[in-house]
Design a protein around this motif. Structure first.
Motif, PDB file in Angstrom:
ATOM      1  N   SER A   1      -4.594   2.391  19.477  1.00  0.00           N
ATOM      2  CA  SER A   1      -3.081   3.248  20.304  1.00  0.00           C
ATOM      3  C   SER A   1      -3.846   4.714  20.039  1.00  0.00           C
ATOM      4  N   SER A   2      -3.942   4.652  18.705  1.00  0.00           N
ATOM      5  CA  SER A   2      -3.745   6.357  18.268  1.00  0.00           C
ATOM      6  C   SER A   2      -5.497   6.736  18.677  1.00  0.00           C
ATOM      7  N   LEU A   3      -6.328   5.800  19.105  1.00  0.00           N
ATOM      8  CA  LEU A   3      -7.964   6.271  20.081  1.00  0.00           C
ATOM      9  C   LEU A   3      -7.019   7.228  21.407  1.00  0.00           C
ATOM     10  N   ASP A   4      -5.746   6.341  21.585  1.00  0.00           N
ATOM     11  CA  ASP A   4      -5.363   7.244  23.016  1.00  0.00           C
ATOM     12  C   ASP A   4      -4.717   8.681  22.705  1.00  0.00           C
ATOM     13  N   GLU A   5      -4.917   8.971  21.727  1.00  0.00           N
ATOM     14  CA  GLU A   5      -3.976  10.683  20.693  1.00  0.00           C
ATOM     15  C   GLU A   5      -4.759  11.510  20.766  1.00  0.00           C
ATOM     16  N   ASP A   6      -6.155  11.234  20.336  1.00  0.00           N
ATOM     17  CA  ASP A   6      -6.540  12.305  20.415  1.00  0.00           C
ATOM     18  C   ASP A   6      -7.568  12.666  20.875  1.00  0.00           C
TER      19      ASP A   6
ATOM     20  N   ARG B   1      -0.684  -5.688  14.075  1.00  0.00           N
ATOM     21  CA  ARG B   1      -0.214  -5.164  14.300  1.00  0.00           C
ATOM     22  C   ARG B   1      -0.590  -3.410  14.334  1.00  0.00           C
ATOM     23  N   LEU B   2      -1.447  -3.168  12.485  1.00  0.00           N
ATOM     24  CA  LEU B   2      -2.293  -2.564  12.363  1.00  0.00           C
ATOM     25  C   LEU B   2      -3.339  -2.344  13.038  1.00  0.00           C
ATOM     26  N   LEU B   3      -4.133  -3.067  13.744  1.00  0.00           N
ATOM     27  CA  LEU B   3      -5.118  -3.065  14.508  1.00  0.00           C
ATOM     28  C   LEU B   3      -4.972  -2.518  16.211  1.00  0.00           C
ATOM     29  N   ALA B   4      -3.566  -2.866  16.741  1.00  0.00           N
ATOM     30  CA  ALA B   4      -2.799  -2.182  17.493  1.00  0.00           C
ATOM     31  C   ALA B   4      -2.613  -0.964  17.109  1.00  0.00           C
ATOM     32  N   ASN B   5      -2.271  -0.494  16.037  1.00  0.00           N
ATOM     33  CA  ASN B   5      -2.031   0.090  16.187  1.00  0.00           C
ATOM     34  C   ASN B   5      -3.392   1.987  15.551  1.00  0.00           C
ATOM     35  N   TRP B   6      -4.100   0.561  15.369  1.00  0.00           N
ATOM     36  CA  TRP B   6      -5.955   1.713  15.589  1.00  0.00           C
ATOM     37  C   TRP B   6      -6.247   1.896  16.581  1.00  0.00           C
TER      38      TRP B   6
ATOM     39  N   VAL C   1       0.915  -1.246  -0.003  1.00  0.00           N
ATOM     40  CA  VAL C   1      -0.145  -0.140   0.111  1.00  0.00           C
ATOM     41  C   VAL C   1       0.913   1.369   0.243  1.00  0.00           C
ATOM     42  N   ARG C   2       0.014   2.238  -0.394  1.00  0.00           N
ATOM     43  CA  ARG C   2       1.225   3.838  -0.189  1.00  0.00           C
ATOM     44  C   ARG C   2       0.385   4.415   0.807  1.00  0.00           C
ATOM     45  N   PRO C   3       0.820   3.990   2.399  1.00  0.00           N
ATOM     46  CA  PRO C   3      -0.249   5.372   3.016  1.00  0.00           C
ATOM     47  C   PRO C   3       0.263   6.603   3.125  1.00  0.00           C
ATOM     48  N   CYS C   4      -0.912   6.703   3.427  1.00  0.00           N
ATOM     49  CA  CYS C   4      -1.568   8.410   3.200  1.00  0.00           C
ATOM     50  C   CYS C   4      -0.052   9.465   4.464  1.00  0.00           C
ATOM     51  N   ASP C   5      -0.126  10.377   4.043  1.00  0.00           N
ATOM     52  CA  ASP C   5       0.739  11.380   5.103  1.00  0.00           C
ATOM     53  C   ASP C   5       0.262  11.581   6.787  1.00  0.00           C
ATOM     54  N   GLY C   6       1.160  10.807   7.363  1.00  0.00           N
ATOM     55  CA  GLY C   6       0.831  11.482   8.479  1.00  0.00           C
ATOM     56  C   GLY C   6       0.079  10.267   9.208  1.00  0.00           C
ATOM     57  N   THR C   7      -0.056   8.985   8.441  1.00  0.00           N
ATOM     58  CA  THR C   7      -0.494   7.814   9.215  1.00  0.00           C
ATOM     59  C   THR C   7      -0.489   6.920  10.253  1.00  0.00           C
ATOM     60  N   ARG C   8      -1.879   7.101  11.263  1.00  0.00           N
ATOM     61  CA  ARG C   8      -1.505   6.371  12.194  1.00  0.00           C
ATOM     62  C   ARG C   8      -1.647   4.813  12.203  1.00  0.00           C
TER      63      ARG C   8
ATOM     64  N   HIS D   1      -6.811  12.657  -1.439  1.00  0.00           N
ATOM     65  CA  HIS D   1      -7.089  13.607  -0.668  1.00  0.00           C
ATOM     66  C   HIS D   1      -6.163  12.956   1.522  1.00  0.00           C
ATOM     67  N   SER D   2      -6.139  13.641   1.956  1.00  0.00           N
ATOM     68  CA  SER D   2      -5.401  13.655   3.092  1.00  0.00           C
ATOM     69  C   SER D   2      -6.584  12.334   3.538  1.00  0.00           C
ATOM     70  N   GLY D   3      -5.791  11.784   4.738  1.00  0.00           N
ATOM     71  CA  GLY D   3      -6.301   9.997   5.306  1.00  0.00           C
ATOM     72  C   GLY D   3      -6.578   9.152   4.659  1.00  0.00           C
ATOM     73  N   VAL D   4      -6.393   9.396   2.803  1.00  0.00           N
ATOM     74  CA  VAL D   4      -6.833   8.244   2.313  1.00  0.00           C
ATOM     75  C   VAL D   4      -5.273   7.137   1.878  1.00  0.00           C
ATOM     76  N   THR D   5      -5.018   5.828   1.750  1.00  0.00           N
ATOM     77  CA  THR D   5      -3.861   5.279   1.562  1.00  0.00           C
ATOM     78  C   THR D   5      -4.841   4.556   0.316  1.00  0.00           C
TER      79      THR D   5
END
Length: 208
Positions: free
Chosen positions: A203-208, A196-201, A127-134, A158-162
């Motif tokens: 973990s990212s919820l704590d950052e919001d 790892r992707l699911l864990a990233n998802w 894949v080609r991850p979007c900028d700033g991907t979590r 646009h932003s947020g699309v991989t």
């Protein structure tokens, strides 16, 4: 995360449910698999899985009241992850057997047949991850497991699309837009990278 995230997996009759639950637990979630909207509404985050035909998946979701559940969940800025056909259900509509299928309309775009000779697109792909991907943090170069013949093709980048590519067809492989994340591929079939992707998802919820 300091404690296990309570994740509700929506059982609308169409999904790789037990594999998804197992991968979420491996990633650190406390998982509830249910078709009861009240039980699901009590969870912190929701996962919308799906396999097969978009029309059948949407029918199953609406029959259990899951469409209103998902729309209300997102309206209140609560996290949602769509997987495979669950990802496709988030868009405006799908073109299936020459008949439009209304989706949830949470994301802009139309699900259509991939313009490719070899279908389904099945197997491992980059894949080609979007900028700033979590979602893809630390796994930007990994491969993920796809099984699909439909997708959102030639998306606006646009932003947020991989994105990913099958033959010459560029399609949305994942989204990260507000409370909504989704993947066209199957994290639960993608080995360590998928976990790892699911864990990233989560973990990212704590950052919001």
């Amino acid at each position: 995360m300091s404690e296990e995230l309570r994740v509700g997996v929506i059982d609308h009759g169409s999904g790789n449910l037990h594999s998804a639950c197992r991968a979420l637990r491996e990633a650190g979630a406390r998982v509830v698999l249910s078709n009861d909207v009240d039980e699901l509404a009590a969870q912190e985050a929701l996962v919308l899985p799906g396999v097969g035909a978009l029309a059948a998946a949407m029918d199953g979701l609406r029959a259990m009241g899951g469409d209103e559940l998902v729309l209300d969940h997102v309206e209140h800025e609560r996290p949602l992850l769509g997987i495979c056909v669950g990802h496709q259900m988030l868009f405006e509509y799908g073109e299936e057997r020459d008949a439009p299928v209304a989706g949830l309309g949470l994301l802009p775009g139309v699900v259509s047949p991939l313009p490719a000779d070899r279908l389904p697109h099945m197997g491992w792909n980059t894949v080609r991850p979007c900028d700033g991907t979590r979602l893809f943090r630390g796994i930007e170069r990994e491969r993920f497991y796809f099984v699909h013949s439909f997708g959102v093709v030639d998306p606006q980048l646009h932003s947020g699309v991989t994105t990913s590519t099958h033959e010459d067809a560029v399609f949305i492989a994942a989204t990260e837009l507000g409370p909504i994340c989704s993947t066209q591929f199957h994290p639960e079939k993608s080995g360590a990278a998928g976990v790892r992707l699911l864990a990233n998802w989560m973990s990212s919820l704590d950052e919001d």
